[in-house]
Design an enzyme around this catalytic site. Structure first.
Site, short mmCIF file in Angstrom:
data_model
loop_
_atom_site.label_atom_id
_atom_site.label_comp_id
_atom_site.label_asym_id
_atom_site.label_seq_id
_atom_site.Cartn_x
_atom_site.Cartn_y
_atom_site.Cartn_z
CB THR A 13 43.47 43.92 29.04
OG1 THR A 13 43.50 43.95 30.93
CG2 THR A 13 43.70 46.07 29.34
N GLY A 14 43.01 41.08 28.20
CA GLY A 14 43.92 39.47 28.53
C GLY A 14 42.65 39.19 27.75
CB ALA A 15 39.90 39.59 25.44
CG ASN A 16 44.03 35.41 24.36
OD1 ASN A 16 44.67 36.82 24.76
ND2 ASN A 16 44.57 34.21 24.14
CB SER A 17 43.32 33.29 28.22
OG SER A 17 43.73 32.13 28.83
N GLY A 18 40.93 31.98 29.86
CA GLY A 18 40.35 32.20 31.06
C GLY A 18 39.45 33.72 31.22
CE1 TYR A 166 49.39 36.63 40.15
CE2 TYR A 166 49.47 36.18 41.77
CZ TYR A 166 48.82 37.13 40.07
OH TYR A 166 47.72 36.41 39.68
N1 LIG Z 1 43.70 32.03 38.22
C1 LIG Z 1 43.78 32.40 39.20
O1 LIG Z 1 43.28 32.29 40.38
C2 LIG Z 1 43.76 33.35 39.66
C3 LIG Z 1 43.82 33.91 41.08
C4 LIG Z 1 43.73 35.45 41.19
C5 LIG Z 1 43.72 36.36 40.48
N2 LIG Z 1 43.76 35.92 39.16
C6 LIG Z 1 44.27 37.12 38.14
O2 LIG Z 1 42.74 36.84 37.41
C7 LIG Z 1 43.60 37.79 35.73
C8 LIG Z 1 42.81 36.51 34.47
O3 LIG Z 1 44.11 35.43 34.99
P1 LIG Z 1 43.76 33.90 34.33
O4 LIG Z 1 43.64 33.57 35.54
O5 LIG Z 1 42.21 34.28 33.55
O6 LIG Z 1 44.36 34.15 33.51
P2 LIG Z 1 45.28 33.03 31.88
O7 LIG Z 1 44.34 32.52 31.52
O8 LIG Z 1 46.78 32.91 32.15
O9 LIG Z 1 44.86 34.65 31.05
C9 LIG Z 1 45.90 36.08 31.47
C10 LIG Z 1 44.96 37.01 29.96
O10 LIG Z 1 46.69 37.70 30.34
C11 LIG Z 1 47.19 37.76 29.48
N3 LIG Z 1 48.70 38.09 28.47
C12 LIG Z 1 49.81 37.99 29.45
N4 LIG Z 1 50.71 38.60 29.21
C13 LIG Z 1 50.05 39.43 28.46
C14 LIG Z 1 50.90 40.93 28.38
N5 LIG Z 1 52.17 41.49 27.23
N6 LIG Z 1 50.14 41.75 27.08
C15 LIG Z 1 48.75 41.41 27.16
N7 LIG Z 1 48.36 40.67 27.48
C16 LIG Z 1 48.91 39.64 28.08
C17 LIG Z 1 47.34 36.18 28.58
O11 LIG Z 1 47.83 36.31 26.99
P3 LIG Z 1 48.10 35.43 26.12
O12 LIG Z 1 47.03 34.17 25.89
O13 LIG Z 1 48.31 35.55 24.96
O14 LIG Z 1 49.55 34.94 27.12
C18 LIG Z 1 45.51 35.92 28.41
O15 LIG Z 1 44.64 36.47 27.85
C19 LIG Z 1 45.02 38.23 36.20
O16 LIG Z 1 44.65 39.34 36.54
C20 LIG Z 1 45.05 37.30 37.37
O17 LIG Z 1 46.15 37.81 37.95
C21 LIG Z 1 43.94 34.85 38.81
#
Ligand SMILES: NC(=O)c1ccc[n+]([C@@H]2O[C@H](COP(=O)([O-])OP(=O)(O)OC[C@H]3O[C@@H](n4cnc5c(N)ncnc54)[C@H](OP(=O)(O)O)[C@@H]3O)[C@@H](O)[C@H]2O)c1
Length: 282
Positions: A13-18, A166
């Site tokens: 899930t959230g496969a398009n980013s990060g 959060y």
């Molecule tokens: N980055 C950090 O430092 C960090 C630290 C601790 C935990 N995390 C966790 O790591 C995970 C990945 O996050 P990331 O940092 O890679 O962030 P990210 O680059 O913002 O990626 C988040 C992904 O979730 C998708 N998403 C958001 N809302 C959605 C919805 N309503 N339905 C379906 N998809 C949705 C986004 O889609 P869009 O691009 O279309 O919005 C994107 O693909 C998250 O669970 C986050 O809480 C991150």
């Protein structure tokens, strides 16, 4: 490319980013066919095209789903069900964070609604497609340690702030992990969760306005790359050394200490039943 996950089907899930995109890349490089759950057709297609342009032999399918909308999740599950007879790996990675209070279609506070409830409904809707050796990985955060489940005001109508919201959603990820692990243990399915560390991704950046981009850009040199941040989730989804470990919280590919509340079995069970009621599962 290796064949560790040959003939396996994974959902990210959230496969398009990060980290989501980094996870798709890694699982696909191990031979898995990967279902990419994305909410935006444009961003999903761009990610799919980029991954295929890197390696045309990848087997990827983009299916759209908004995790903040029950109908969209049920529709997604129906499409998956008609295209696949089993799923081996689910990586519940998508995440949302916001400074202001927003709501999902069903009126849930949006961080709780997407980060936990959306994934809860998704996982429960697909659980019967999983069997012996199946793995579920929930991407939580160290932020769960300051979290509390506000049973009396789960949508934080009173006292909303980004940390409360959060951290509640990320504690929810750990509690869901522990209780689901217990419930599916006799089916040979493992459920684990992880903290990725601080990672430079698009998290916190408003997709419409770009607000937050500057801060994230400034912090980039101090943070891990998405590939580094995704390592623990990828490890939990694929490594043979953890095939029998379940219900645990990992950091840097090792079992780590999670908060006292996240280890409370009664709280986990109560919260699971509470989540079932919210999504209408009897
Ligand atoms: N980055 C950090 O430092 C960090 C630290 C601790 C935990 N995390 C966790 O790591 C995970 C990945 O996050 P990331 O940092 O890679 O962030 P990210 O680059 O913002 O990626 C988040 C992904 O979730 C998708 N998403 C958001 N809302 C959605 C919805 N309503 N339905 C379906 N998809 C949705 C986004 O889609 P869009 O691009 O279309 O919005 C994107 O693909 C998250 O669970 C986050 O809480 C991150």
């Amino acid at each position: 490319m290796n064949d560790t996950l040959k003939n396996k089907t994974a959902l990210v899930t959230g496969a398009n980013s990060g980290m989501g995109m980094a996870t798709v890349r890694a699982l696909s490089d191990m031979g898995a066919r990967v279902i990419m759950l994305c909410r935006s057709e444009k961003r999903g297609k761009e990610a799919l095209e980029r991954l295929l342009s890197e390696d045309t032999s990848r087997t990827l399918e983009l299916i759209l789903c908004d995790l903040g909308d029950y109908d969209s999740i049920r529709n997604f599950a129906n499409i998956v069900r008609s295209n696949y007879d089993h799923i081996d790996i689910i990586v519940n990675n998508a995440g949302f964070i916001s400074l202001d209070r927003q709501e999902t279609k069903e009126g849930l506070e949006r961080q709780f609604g997407i980060n936990h409830i959306g994934h809860f409904l998704l996982t429960m809707s697909l659980l019967d497609l999983m069997g012996e050796g199946g793995r579920i990985v929930n991407v939580s955060s160290g932020a769960h340690k300051v979290g509390k489940i506000h049973f009396d005001d789960i949508n934080l109508h009173k006292g909303f702030n980004v940390i409360t919201a959060y951290s509640q959603s990320k504690l929810a990820n750990v509690l869901f992990t522990r209780e689901l692990a217990r419930r599916v243990k006799d089916r040979g399915i493992t459920v684990n969760c992880c903290h990725p560390g601080a990672v430079a991704t698009n998290i916190g950046i408003d997709r419409e306005t770009g607000f937050g981009k500057t801060i994230t850009g400034l912090l980039k040199p101090f943070f891990q790359t998405p590939e580094q941040g995704a390592r623990t989730a990828i490890f939990l989804a694929s490594d043979s050394s953890v095939s029998d470990i379940t219900g645990e919280y990992f950091y840097k590919c090792k079992i780590a200490k999670s908060s006292k509340q996240s280890k409370d079995p009664q709280l986990a069970e109560r919260f699971f039943e509470f989540s079932k009621e919210l999504v209408g599962i009897s």
